[in-house]
Write an enzyme that holds these catalytic residues in place. Sequence first.
Site, short mmCIF file in Angstrom:
data_model
loop_
_atom_site.label_atom_id
_atom_site.label_comp_id
_atom_site.label_asym_id
_atom_site.label_seq_id
_atom_site.Cartn_x
_atom_site.Cartn_y
_atom_site.Cartn_z
CG ASN A 152 -0.63 -0.20 2.50
OD1 ASN A 152 -0.14 -1.28 2.87
ND2 ASN A 152 -0.81 0.80 3.33
CG ASP A 153 -0.05 4.17 2.85
OD1 ASP A 153 -1.00 3.74 2.18
OD2 ASP A 153 -0.17 4.62 4.00
CD1 TRP A 177 -2.37 -2.85 5.24
CD2 TRP A 177 -3.02 -3.99 7.06
NE1 TRP A 177 -1.85 -2.20 6.35
CE2 TRP A 177 -2.24 -2.89 7.48
CE3 TRP A 177 -3.53 -4.86 8.03
CZ2 TRP A 177 -1.97 -2.64 8.83
CZ3 TRP A 177 -3.25 -4.61 9.37
CH2 TRP A 177 -2.48 -3.51 9.75
CG PHE A 209 1.78 1.62 10.56
CD1 PHE A 209 1.88 0.25 10.37
CD2 PHE A 209 0.59 2.10 11.10
CE1 PHE A 209 0.83 -0.61 10.68
CE2 PHE A 209 -0.46 1.27 11.41
CZ PHE A 209 -0.34 -0.09 11.21
CB SER A 210 3.31 5.55 6.18
OG SER A 210 2.53 4.66 5.43
CD GLU A 314 -4.56 6.62 7.10
OE1 GLU A 314 -4.39 5.73 7.94
OE2 GLU A 314 -4.91 6.40 5.92
#
Length: 566
Positions: A152-153, A177, A209-210, A314
């Site tokens: 994803n991101d 995910w 996480f990102s 986000e």
Amino acid sequence: MKRQLMTLMAVMALTATRAQMAPSATGNTPAFVSILGEKHAMLRMPQDKKYVLLPVQETEEIAAIAVLDSRNEMVQRINVKLAIDRVDYFVPYELKGARLLDIEFHGDRRQKGAVSEFVCWKEIKFSDTFDTTNREKFRPLYHHTPVYGWMNDPNGMFYKDGVWHLYYQYNPYGSQWENMHWGHSTSRDLIHWESQPMAFEPDWLGSIFSGSCVTNGNDVVAFYTSAGHHQTQSMAVSKDNGRSFVKYEGNPVITSDKPDFRDPNVFWFEPTKRWVMILAVGQEMQIYSSADLKAWKYESSFGQEYGNHSGVWECPDLFEIKDEKLNVKKWVLVCNINPGGPFGGSATQYFVGQFDGHRFTCESMPKVTKWLDYGKDHYATVSFYNAPEQRRVVLAWMSNWQYANQVPTKQFRSANSIPRDLGLFTCGEETYVSVVPSKEMLAARGVKVKKPTDACEIVVDMKGSAEIVLSNTKGEQVTMIYDAAKQTFTMDRMKSGDVGFSEAFPCVTKSPTYGTIRQLRIFVDRCSIEAFDSEGKMAMTNLVFPSEPYSMLKVKGGKATIYEIK
């Protein structure tokens, strides 16, 4: 004492069940499998193979797997949807000294049957290789994708020494995910990407996480969210141009009691000689500053009453754009939101204003909402740090949280958008961000062709309103309409191919054009269509899943030229 007790219990469990390591009377379980209970099993790993290939069934519940070494110390914990009655695909786990997998199943065993009968035990394989040959007809030809697994991101993107670095949210143990790592790919042309070794694995502080990367002298410094019981911000340093990182021993560097506290984006602010970090916190952005990248001071917050607040904010980004044509410099705060997009689910909004090193001030009225892309599949947009020629180059995650886990691929899920350069334009009293395909996309043009292919660019020169229809021999089609009088552009994918995997997928997306479109650039890949006003005033990104490539093109109100993409 607690660790010794756990080790003793594991040894006792293995000793007590050693007879089960041999095939059962019915031959249902292989010799390396121990069934310990209704929801519990252990697998002994061979020491002469590189990988264990785990069979995945995506409709099943997650199995929690503790990886133990030769001392029965846990070295990693992963979540995998192990196959119960069918195998969708395999994922590799590199053994690296792992001796035992301790597996706990979730879900109701009364519905699933006896653990000993699960198909995963018969299908698990041990190998020195893992076949990554593409098996997906929908895998894009010129968009970045992971070799296998979920993505994803985009994270931590930066440019250094002629190389573009793209990190990304990655699950190597399934195509949905879970198990957030940072994957890593590199490119010299923004089009063709080479997969690199994993950048970050989860640790005791949580999943990865990102975040972002900056260059500080010869070092590359990464910031990311450690997503454990709470979300905290951590740091790591690379001495080899981002190939590998050492996590900072003082992590976490910033903590909070807020439940949604993530996605640090860092940059150098020359006027104050300080580093600046912007963080997504619930439905606002918080700004911090630092002199050394380690000790951070809270500066201000932005977001109350501004823009769209239908979902969690986000993946922030904050940067200055210098527009030579307008002779202006303005700051742009990018705010990805989920849900709350113009057509449901996730999308990218932004704000234009000024930043003084301490506070961002938006120049628009609070209720004004500006979208960077009016398609359904454009999210988590962030920019490359240190891009050459002072360019502001961005990539997006080309999917939507409403159906990202269900799109009809298995070997991998999700791609990134084509690279885009950002600028500014004005319409009425407002300043907007322009979006154009990066110049590298021109370099990717091949020969002119007479009809669309599964990887092409379609350039449509228009004199007014126009209708463009892409279709195939199965009757599947995508219709795009430019209404010059209403200054709108729409894309209809209701009959684009496979649309049945989610009720949220079939849709018509609509964008304002902020004036006249004279030329439209349409990028077609195996599972996506991205449409741009060549002047940058409109962008629209949508996924499509046709049963065969679109091979026919009809244009009313314009003239089309089709180029292959190299």
